[in-house]
Design a protein around this motif. Structure first.
Motif, PDB file in Angstrom:
ATOM      1  N   GLY A  48       1.262  -6.697  -4.246  1.00 62.68           N
ATOM      2  CA  GLY A  48       1.131  -5.422  -4.938  1.00 62.68           C
ATOM      3  C   GLY A  48       0.016  -5.396  -5.969  1.00 62.68           C
ATOM      4  N   GLY A  49       0.086  -4.404  -6.875  1.00 62.74           N
ATOM      5  CA  GLY A  49      -1.006  -4.129  -7.802  1.00 62.74           C
ATOM      6  C   GLY A  49      -1.108  -5.085  -8.977  1.00 62.74           C
ATOM      7  N   GLY A  50      -2.215  -4.973  -9.687  1.00 67.08           N
ATOM      8  CA  GLY A  50      -2.536  -5.810 -10.834  1.00 67.08           C
ATOM      9  C   GLY A  50      -4.020  -5.620 -11.092  1.00 67.08           C
ATOM     10  N   TYR A  51      -4.370  -5.060 -12.249  1.00 68.77           N
ATOM     11  CA  TYR A  51      -5.762  -4.639 -12.466  1.00 68.77           C
ATOM     12  C   TYR A  51      -6.258  -5.080 -13.831  1.00 68.77           C
ATOM     13  N   ARG A  52      -7.208  -5.998 -13.814  1.00 68.14           N
ATOM     14  CA  ARG A  52      -7.878  -6.426 -15.048  1.00 68.14           C
ATOM     15  C   ARG A  52      -9.300  -6.794 -14.698  1.00 68.14           C
ATOM     16  N   LEU A  91       8.471  -2.214  -7.338  1.00 63.76           N
ATOM     17  CA  LEU A  91       8.443  -2.400  -8.796  1.00 63.76           C
ATOM     18  C   LEU A  91       7.020  -2.438  -9.348  1.00 63.76           C
ATOM     19  N   ASP A  92       6.062  -1.981  -8.572  1.00 61.56           N
ATOM     20  CA  ASP A  92       4.709  -1.747  -9.054  1.00 61.56           C
ATOM     21  C   ASP A  92       4.796  -0.686 -10.162  1.00 61.56           C
ATOM     22  N   VAL A  93       3.829  -0.700 -11.083  1.00 59.20           N
ATOM     23  CA  VAL A  93       3.902   0.266 -12.195  1.00 59.20           C
ATOM     24  C   VAL A  93       3.673   1.698 -11.714  1.00 59.20           C
ATOM     25  N   HIS A  94       3.026   1.833 -10.555  1.00 55.44           N
ATOM     26  CA  HIS A  94       2.760   3.166 -10.003  1.00 55.44           C
ATOM     27  C   HIS A  94       3.852   3.565  -9.009  1.00 55.44           C
ATOM     28  N   GLN A  95       4.198   4.842  -8.993  1.00 55.04           N
ATOM     29  CA  GLN A  95       5.269   5.260  -8.085  1.00 55.04           C
ATOM     30  C   GLN A  95       4.859   5.110  -6.620  1.00 55.04           C
ATOM     31  N   TYR A 109       0.837  -1.215   0.000  1.00 53.49           N
ATOM     32  CA  TYR A 109       0.000   0.000   0.000  1.00 53.49           C
ATOM     33  C   TYR A 109       0.866   1.257   0.000  1.00 53.49           C
ATOM     34  N   HIS A 110       1.544   1.426  -1.101  1.00 52.39           N
ATOM     35  CA  HIS A 110       2.609   2.438  -1.193  1.00 52.39           C
ATOM     36  C   HIS A 110       2.118   3.859  -1.445  1.00 52.39           C
ATOM     37  N   HIS A 111       0.792   4.040  -1.680  1.00 53.11           N
ATOM     38  CA  HIS A 111       0.271   5.408  -1.870  1.00 53.11           C
ATOM     39  C   HIS A 111      -0.219   6.025  -0.559  1.00 53.11           C
ATOM     40  N   VAL A 122       2.094  -6.583 -10.334  1.00 50.30           N
ATOM     41  CA  VAL A 122       2.137  -7.125 -11.702  1.00 50.30           C
ATOM     42  C   VAL A 122       1.442  -6.189 -12.689  1.00 50.30           C
ATOM     43  N   ASP A 123       1.157  -4.957 -12.256  1.00 53.50           N
ATOM     44  CA  ASP A 123       0.519  -4.014 -13.179  1.00 53.50           C
ATOM     45  C   ASP A 123       1.504  -3.430 -14.193  1.00 53.50           C
ATOM     46  N   ILE A 124       2.760  -3.927 -14.202  1.00 61.22           N
ATOM     47  CA  ILE A 124       3.680  -3.596 -15.298  1.00 61.22           C
ATOM     48  C   ILE A 124       3.375  -4.444 -16.532  1.00 61.22           C
TER      49      ILE A 124
HETATM   50 ZN    ZN Z   1       0.020  -0.236  -8.942  1.00 57.44          ZN
END
Ligand code: ZN
Length: 308
Positions: A282-286, A164-168, A126-128, A241-243
């Protein structure tokens, strides 16, 4: 005749999970892929890993990182509506319980990593989440809370967060600004959320459409620079994995194999240096969230190959 090794000689990787991860009433069509956590858990039950039930984070652990008023408002449901809107979830007791268990799981994974070398958790990253504000599906910053808890418990003296999530990782960056005991590294898509980035100790902003080759070369260089900058005795790895090229919120073009090689590179960087590593999904959105499962599973497979 030689005795076979006793079962206790085998160390199965600890993986933390809680059924609350996928238990949340969200409005129809909500973007958050809630079901993926339970599906990951079910898939991992056939893996040689030691799945453990996460305990919730404590109030004291939250207060080491977040503003007391923010913590109180979030726990009690009295957060001002604009801040709640930035988080992206409607407030509920379920949401708070889920979050506390997820933060607790990252803390426990970090602690187990310090003791055994590697541990994972099925949610987290939860990096945001900032000092007094949540954002982008993040309420409390589990990465920084876990890092702080491990420092407080004297398990380590310097933690490197590899994001290494696609979001900073803007929340982690702002929380750790000016610190030397928690170092933040973020590789992210430059034009992606959040629009206003915060300075990590080391940021690598990636161009839209970057493919495997460019990404993996850049990662190698970034890791080399990070290990010249600091000498961590614990790594927390946010393995979003949202990269992936098929992600609906990512701007990069990384293949499934590219994600596997990325995870392997980070895990091997830790292993070859003898640094404990705790990994979060971490993230991953589909919309077809089932497609996320094999992408997230690669982290667990690579960790098992590396440390199991
Ligand atoms: Zn993300």
């Amino acid at each position: 005749m030689r005795e076979p090794p006793a079962p206790s000689c085998f160390m199965m990787l600890p993986v933390f999970y809680h059924p609350l991860y996928s238990s949340l009433d969200l409005p129809a069509g909500h973007r958050f892929p809630l079901q993926k956590y339970q599906a990951l858990y079910h898939a991992l039950r056939s893996y040689p890993v030691d799945i453990r039930t996460a305990q919730p984070a404590t109030l004291a652990q939250l207060l080491r990182v977040h503003e007391p008023q923010y913590v109180e408002d979030l726990l009690c449901g009295t957060l001002p509506t604009p801040i709640l809107r930035r988080i992206g979830f409607p407030w509920s007791h379920q949401l708070i319980e889920r979050t506390l268990h997820s933060v607790g799981a990252t803390i426990e994974a970090a602690r187990m990593a310090c003791q055994q070398g590697c541990a994972l958790q099925i949610s987290g990253g939860y990096h945001h989440a900032h000092y007094a504000m949540g954002s982008g599906f993040c309420l409390f910053n589990d990465l920084v809370i876990a890092a702080q808890a491990m420092l407080d418990e004297a398990h380590c003296s310097q933690v490197l967060i590899i994001d290494l999530d696609v979001h900073q990782g803007d929340g982690s960056a702002s929380l750790c600004a000016g610190r030397r005991d928690i170092i933040t590294l973020s590789l992210h898509a430059e034009r992606n959320f959040p629009s206003r980035k915060c300075d990590s100790h080391l940021d690598v902003a990636l161009p839209d459409g970057m493919d495997d080759r460019g990404y993996l070369e850049t990662l190698d260089e970034a890791l080399a620079v990070a290990f010249r900058l600091c000498s961590p005795d614990l790594i927390l790895y946010q393995a979003g994995v949202d990269i992936h090229q098929g992600d609906e919120l990512g701007y990069l073009a990384i293949s499934s194999q590219g994600i596997r090689l990325r995870d392997r590179a980070v895990l091997m960087a830790a292993k070859t240096r003898g640094i404990p590593i705790a990994c979060v999904a971490g993230g991953g959105y589909r919309r077809d969230w089932q497609a996320l499962i094999p992408l997230h599973l690669m982290l667990f497979e690579e960790a098992n190959a590396c440390f199991g």
